[in-house]
Design a protein around this motif. Structure first.
Motif, PDB file in Angstrom:
ATOM      1  N   ARG A 121       0.899  -1.183   0.029  1.00 41.10           N
ATOM      2  CA  ARG A 121      -0.139  -0.013   0.028  1.00 41.10           C
ATOM      3  C   ARG A 121       0.939   1.277   0.014  1.00 41.10           C
ATOM      4  NH1 ARG A 121      -2.818  -3.108   3.859  1.00 41.10           N
ATOM      5  NH2 ARG A 121      -2.125  -1.546   5.462  1.00 41.10           N
ATOM      6  N   HIS A 122       1.954   1.226   0.829  1.00 40.72           N
ATOM      7  CA  HIS A 122       2.702   2.291   0.919  1.00 40.72           C
ATOM      8  C   HIS A 122       3.398   2.657  -0.463  1.00 40.72           C
ATOM      9  CE1 HIS A 122       5.811   5.113   2.066  1.00 40.72           C
ATOM     10  NE2 HIS A 122       6.792   4.479   2.059  1.00 40.72           N
ATOM     11  N   ALA A 123       3.924   1.548  -1.171  1.00 38.89           N
ATOM     12  CA  ALA A 123       4.593   1.958  -2.614  1.00 38.89           C
ATOM     13  C   ALA A 123       3.593   2.222  -3.416  1.00 38.89           C
ATOM     14  CB  ALA A 123       5.018   0.438  -2.996  1.00 38.89           C
ATOM     15  N   ALA A 124       2.458   1.768  -3.371  1.00 37.87           N
ATOM     16  CA  ALA A 124       1.306   2.304  -4.423  1.00 37.87           C
ATOM     17  C   ALA A 124       1.067   3.810  -4.277  1.00 37.87           C
ATOM     18  CB  ALA A 124      -0.014   1.513  -4.256  1.00 37.87           C
ATOM     19  N   SER A 125       1.198   4.255  -2.758  1.00 41.22           N
ATOM     20  CA  SER A 125       0.610   5.465  -2.578  1.00 41.22           C
ATOM     21  C   SER A 125       2.028   6.397  -2.953  1.00 41.22           C
ATOM     22  CB  SER A 125       0.261   5.639  -1.156  1.00 41.22           C
ATOM     23  OG  SER A 125       1.570   5.540  -0.151  1.00 41.22           O
ATOM     24  N   CYS A 126       3.260   5.931  -2.982  1.00 44.22           N
ATOM     25  CA  CYS A 126       4.019   6.812  -3.276  1.00 44.22           C
ATOM     26  C   CYS A 126       4.146   7.033  -4.929  1.00 44.22           C
ATOM     27  CB  CYS A 126       5.572   6.139  -2.692  1.00 44.22           C
ATOM     28  SG  CYS A 126       5.951   6.012  -1.123  1.00 44.22           S
ATOM     29  N   VAL A 127       3.830   5.984  -5.501  1.00 46.86           N
ATOM     30  CA  VAL A 127       3.624   6.063  -7.035  1.00 46.86           C
ATOM     31  C   VAL A 127       2.614   6.947  -7.265  1.00 46.86           C
ATOM     32  CG1 VAL A 127       2.918   4.923  -9.125  1.00 46.86           C
ATOM     33  CG2 VAL A 127       4.707   4.100  -7.598  1.00 46.86           C
ATOM     34  N   ALA A 128       1.306   6.891  -6.610  1.00 47.75           N
ATOM     35  CA  ALA A 128       0.232   7.942  -6.806  1.00 47.75           C
ATOM     36  C   ALA A 128       0.520   9.468  -6.737  1.00 47.75           C
ATOM     37  CB  ALA A 128      -0.834   7.241  -6.181  1.00 47.75           C
ATOM     38  N   GLN A 129       1.364   9.674  -5.535  1.00 47.43           N
ATOM     39  CA  GLN A 129       1.571  11.050  -5.095  1.00 47.43           C
ATOM     40  C   GLN A 129       2.773  11.326  -6.459  1.00 47.43           C
ATOM     41  OE1 GLN A 129       0.544  13.082  -2.376  1.00 47.43           O
ATOM     42  NE2 GLN A 129       1.550  14.361  -4.197  1.00 47.43           N
ATOM     43  N   VAL A 130       3.776  10.714  -6.723  1.00 47.76           N
ATOM     44  CA  VAL A 130       4.627  11.129  -7.494  1.00 47.76           C
ATOM     45  C   VAL A 130       4.016  11.305  -9.033  1.00 47.76           C
ATOM     46  CG1 VAL A 130       6.766  10.621  -8.918  1.00 47.76           C
ATOM     47  CG2 VAL A 130       6.698  10.304  -6.558  1.00 47.76           C
ATOM     48  N   ASP A 131       2.941  10.337  -9.359  1.00 47.72           N
ATOM     49  CA  ASP A 131       2.278  10.811 -10.523  1.00 47.72           C
ATOM     50  C   ASP A 131       1.470  11.896 -10.574  1.00 47.72           C
ATOM     51  OD1 ASP A 131       1.071   9.241 -13.272  1.00 47.72           O
ATOM     52  OD2 ASP A 131      -0.578   9.901 -12.072  1.00 47.72           O
ATOM     53  N   THR A 132       0.803  12.208  -9.342  1.00 47.63           N
ATOM     54  CA  THR A 132       0.203  13.682  -9.369  1.00 47.63           C
ATOM     55  C   THR A 132       1.026  14.813  -9.537  1.00 47.63           C
ATOM     56  OG1 THR A 132      -1.349  12.613  -7.711  1.00 47.63           O
ATOM     57  CG2 THR A 132      -1.138  14.942  -7.490  1.00 47.63           C
TER      58      THR A 132
ATOM     59  N   LEU B 222       3.470  20.137 -10.757  1.00 42.33           N
ATOM     60  CA  LEU B 222       3.712  20.943  -9.605  1.00 42.33           C
ATOM     61  C   LEU B 222       4.901  21.168  -9.083  1.00 42.33           C
ATOM     62  CD1 LEU B 222       0.761  19.463  -7.535  1.00 42.33           C
ATOM     63  CD2 LEU B 222       0.860  21.695  -8.365  1.00 42.33           C
ATOM     64  N   PRO B 223       5.468  22.156  -8.528  1.00 47.43           N
ATOM     65  CA  PRO B 223       6.716  22.459  -8.055  1.00 47.43           C
ATOM     66  C   PRO B 223       6.812  21.606  -6.734  1.00 47.43           C
ATOM     67  CG  PRO B 223       5.478  24.560  -7.822  1.00 47.43           C
ATOM     68  CD  PRO B 223       4.778  23.479  -8.499  1.00 47.43           C
ATOM     69  N   VAL B 224       7.829  20.876  -6.429  1.00 43.43           N
ATOM     70  CA  VAL B 224       8.017  20.092  -5.494  1.00 43.43           C
ATOM     71  C   VAL B 224       9.595  20.468  -4.813  1.00 43.43           C
ATOM     72  CG1 VAL B 224       8.527  17.832  -4.590  1.00 43.43           C
ATOM     73  CG2 VAL B 224       7.314  18.037  -6.651  1.00 43.43           C
ATOM     74  N   PRO B 225       9.303  20.958  -3.398  1.00 43.57           N
ATOM     75  CA  PRO B 225      10.613  21.360  -2.989  1.00 43.57           C
ATOM     76  C   PRO B 225      11.585  20.227  -2.837  1.00 43.57           C
ATOM     77  CG  PRO B 225       8.799  21.922  -1.385  1.00 43.57           C
ATOM     78  CD  PRO B 225       8.256  20.983  -2.719  1.00 43.57           C
ATOM     79  N   THR B 226      12.920  20.704  -2.948  1.00 42.07           N
ATOM     80  CA  THR B 226      14.042  19.632  -3.070  1.00 42.07           C
ATOM     81  C   THR B 226      14.108  19.202  -1.787  1.00 42.07           C
ATOM     82  OG1 THR B 226      15.123  21.211  -4.923  1.00 42.07           O
ATOM     83  CG2 THR B 226      16.684  19.666  -3.602  1.00 42.07           C
ATOM     84  N   GLY B 227      14.086  19.644  -0.783  1.00 43.76           N
ATOM     85  CA  GLY B 227      13.998  19.208   0.508  1.00 43.76           C
ATOM     86  C   GLY B 227      13.068  18.142   0.779  1.00 43.76           C
ATOM     87  N   VAL B 228      12.136  18.003   0.236  1.00 38.01           N
ATOM     88  CA  VAL B 228      11.125  16.952   0.463  1.00 38.01           C
ATOM     89  C   VAL B 228      11.401  15.619  -0.201  1.00 38.01           C
ATOM     90  CG1 VAL B 228       8.879  16.129  -0.253  1.00 38.01           C
ATOM     91  CG2 VAL B 228       9.089  18.226   0.535  1.00 38.01           C
ATOM     92  N   LEU B 229      12.155  15.833  -1.398  1.00 37.26           N
ATOM     93  CA  LEU B 229      12.844  14.776  -2.036  1.00 37.26           C
ATOM     94  C   LEU B 229      13.835  14.236  -1.231  1.00 37.26           C
ATOM     95  CD1 LEU B 229      12.884  15.991  -5.863  1.00 37.26           C
ATOM     96  CD2 LEU B 229      11.010  14.765  -4.734  1.00 37.26           C
ATOM     97  N   ALA B 230      14.710  15.061  -0.775  1.00 36.69           N
ATOM     98  CA  ALA B 230      15.978  14.685   0.059  1.00 36.69           C
ATOM     99  C   ALA B 230      15.491  13.925   1.350  1.00 36.69           C
ATOM    100  CB  ALA B 230      16.629  15.812   0.424  1.00 36.69           C
ATOM    101  N   GLN B 231      14.184  14.276   1.761  1.00 43.04           N
ATOM    102  CA  GLN B 231      13.660  13.450   3.047  1.00 43.04           C
ATOM    103  C   GLN B 231      13.261  12.307   2.771  1.00 43.04           C
ATOM    104  OE1 GLN B 231      11.069  16.342   5.222  1.00 43.04           O
ATOM    105  NE2 GLN B 231      12.524  17.836   5.352  1.00 43.04           N
ATOM    106  N   VAL B 232      12.413  11.998   1.632  1.00 39.09           N
ATOM    107  CA  VAL B 232      12.020  10.976   1.214  1.00 39.09           C
ATOM    108  C   VAL B 232      12.720   9.785   0.546  1.00 39.09           C
ATOM    109  CG1 VAL B 232       9.746  12.059   1.196  1.00 39.09           C
ATOM    110  CG2 VAL B 232      10.827  11.440  -0.761  1.00 39.09           C
ATOM    111  N   TRP B 233      13.761  10.364   0.213  1.00 38.09           N
ATOM    112  CA  TRP B 233      14.716   9.548  -0.863  1.00 38.09           C
ATOM    113  C   TRP B 233      15.133   8.095  -0.017  1.00 38.09           C
ATOM    114  CZ3 TRP B 233      15.291   9.819  -5.939  1.00 38.09           C
ATOM    115  CH2 TRP B 233      16.106   8.885  -6.609  1.00 38.09           C
ATOM    116  N   PRO B 234      15.740   8.356   1.161  1.00 40.03           N
ATOM    117  CA  PRO B 234      16.296   7.058   1.689  1.00 40.03           C
ATOM    118  C   PRO B 234      15.020   5.932   1.878  1.00 40.03           C
ATOM    119  CG  PRO B 234      16.854   8.842   3.101  1.00 40.03           C
ATOM    120  CD  PRO B 234      15.813   9.358   2.029  1.00 40.03           C
ATOM    121  N   ASP B 235      13.772   6.131   1.574  1.00 37.39           N
ATOM    122  CA  ASP B 235      12.584   5.355   1.681  1.00 37.39           C
ATOM    123  C   ASP B 235      12.524   4.575   0.264  1.00 37.39           C
ATOM    124  OD1 ASP B 235      10.250   3.981   1.277  1.00 37.39           O
ATOM    125  OD2 ASP B 235       9.497   5.289   2.872  1.00 37.39           O
ATOM    126  N   ASP B 236      12.920   3.288   0.307  1.00 33.94           N
ATOM    127  CA  ASP B 236      13.028   2.546  -1.002  1.00 33.94           C
ATOM    128  C   ASP B 236      11.623   2.828  -1.792  1.00 33.94           C
ATOM    129  OD1 ASP B 236      15.388   1.466  -0.520  1.00 33.94           O
ATOM    130  OD2 ASP B 236      14.847  -0.470   0.281  1.00 33.94           O
TER     131      ASP B 236
END
Length: 286
Positions: free
Chosen positions: A58-69, A75-89
């Motif tokens: 479910r988590h993987a599907a929600s990540c894909v759905a959010q990135v697809d959105t 939409l502009p995405v803060p670079t800091g947000v990408l840095a924070q979530v990147w360690p999550d596979d």
């Protein structure tokens, strides 16, 4: 996650999304079994791992759905947000190799890494690895990407694969000239389906919302909400149905003239209508 003791003489682990087991003694000690022994199928540790696997899916599907959105709406995405979530596979899988644009709209690169300091590592179209630290980035919808064909060719050379469909997403470009009063596209109308239920099920399976007699797709295009809609028949209609016209509406429900539909909303609406129409009944020999 390592191996966990379960039952008498067994260990279990979650491997590639499935619960695996291995004995801890005997000649087969340490060897992964092809299937779970009957004695372990109802074990609490196995049940816990199964529930964890379901949560991870479910988590993987929600990540894909959010990135697809983010991508569909550019939409502009803060670079800091990408840095924070990147360690999550799961997040990393959804984001890796997406085409990203930073401060310079003409500088497109494929995302390869995001450091904790907010620095992004990308491969640009010259094949060079560059490091950027923009405040925000966009993951552009492919209809907005310049030289898309060249980008697709370069991606093939790099062996790029994207979890979120972006550069190989089917796109439709709005004709330069549309009728001044035109408000509907009829290209994908008339597709015959055995039942409204089957057509609605197809829309849902493709990820579209079904509301009343319509399949809909909502997009943020240039800061404005537009909803594409295709008529699929009245709810509970049991006879055969045919797809209707494609139209767009603003957030107040006003039907948009085609000349007011933005490029992303146009492309996504046509993509939805084409995908629904592709499932129609086709007469043999036609």
């Amino acid at each position: 996650m390592g191996w966990l003791a379960a039952g008498d003489g067994y260990e279990v682990a979650l491997i590639e999304g499935r619960v695996a087991a291995r004995p801890t003694s005997g000649r087969a000690a340490g060897r992964r079994l092809k299937s779970l022994p009957k004695a372990l199928r109802e074990h609490p540790e196995v049940d816990r791992l199964r529930r964890l696997a379901e949560w991870l899916d479910r988590h993987a599907a929600s990540c894909v759905a959010q990135v697809d959105t983010w991508m569909v709406s550019s939409l502009p995405v803060p670079t800091g947000v990408l840095a924070q979530v990147w360690p999550d596979d799961a997040w990393q899988t959804a984001l890796r190799d997406l085409a990203v644009v930073g401060d310079d709209p003409d500088e497109v690169g494929f995302l390869r890494d995001a450091s904790g300091s907010g620095e992004l590592r990308m491969v640009n179209l010259d094949g060079e690895t560059v490091r950027l630290s923009p405040e925000t980035v966009t993951l552009p919808h492919p209809v907005l990407l310049p030289d898309l064909d060249d980008l697709r060719e370069f991606a093939a050379e790099l062996g790029v694969t994207q979890k979120v469909e972006q550069i190989h997403r089917a796109i439709w470009r709005k004709p330069a000239e549309v009728g001044e009063k035109a408000s509907a596209v009829t290209e994908f109308a008339g597709g015959k389906f055995v039942s409204r239920f089957g057509l609605a099920a197809r829309a849902t399976q493709l990820g579209y919302r079904v509301s009343g007699g319509y399949a809909t797709c909502r997009v943020r295009d240039a800061g404005r909400i537009a909803e594409a809609a295709v008529w699929i028949g009245e709810p509970y209609w049991e006879s055969e149905v045919h797809t209707g016209n494609l139209t767009w509406h603003d957030q107040d429900g006003r039907t948009l003239p085609l000349r007011e539909v933005g490029p992303v909303a146009w492309s996504e609406g046509m993509r939805m209508a084409a995908a629904l129409y592709a499932g129609r009944q086709v007469e043999e020999g036609s």
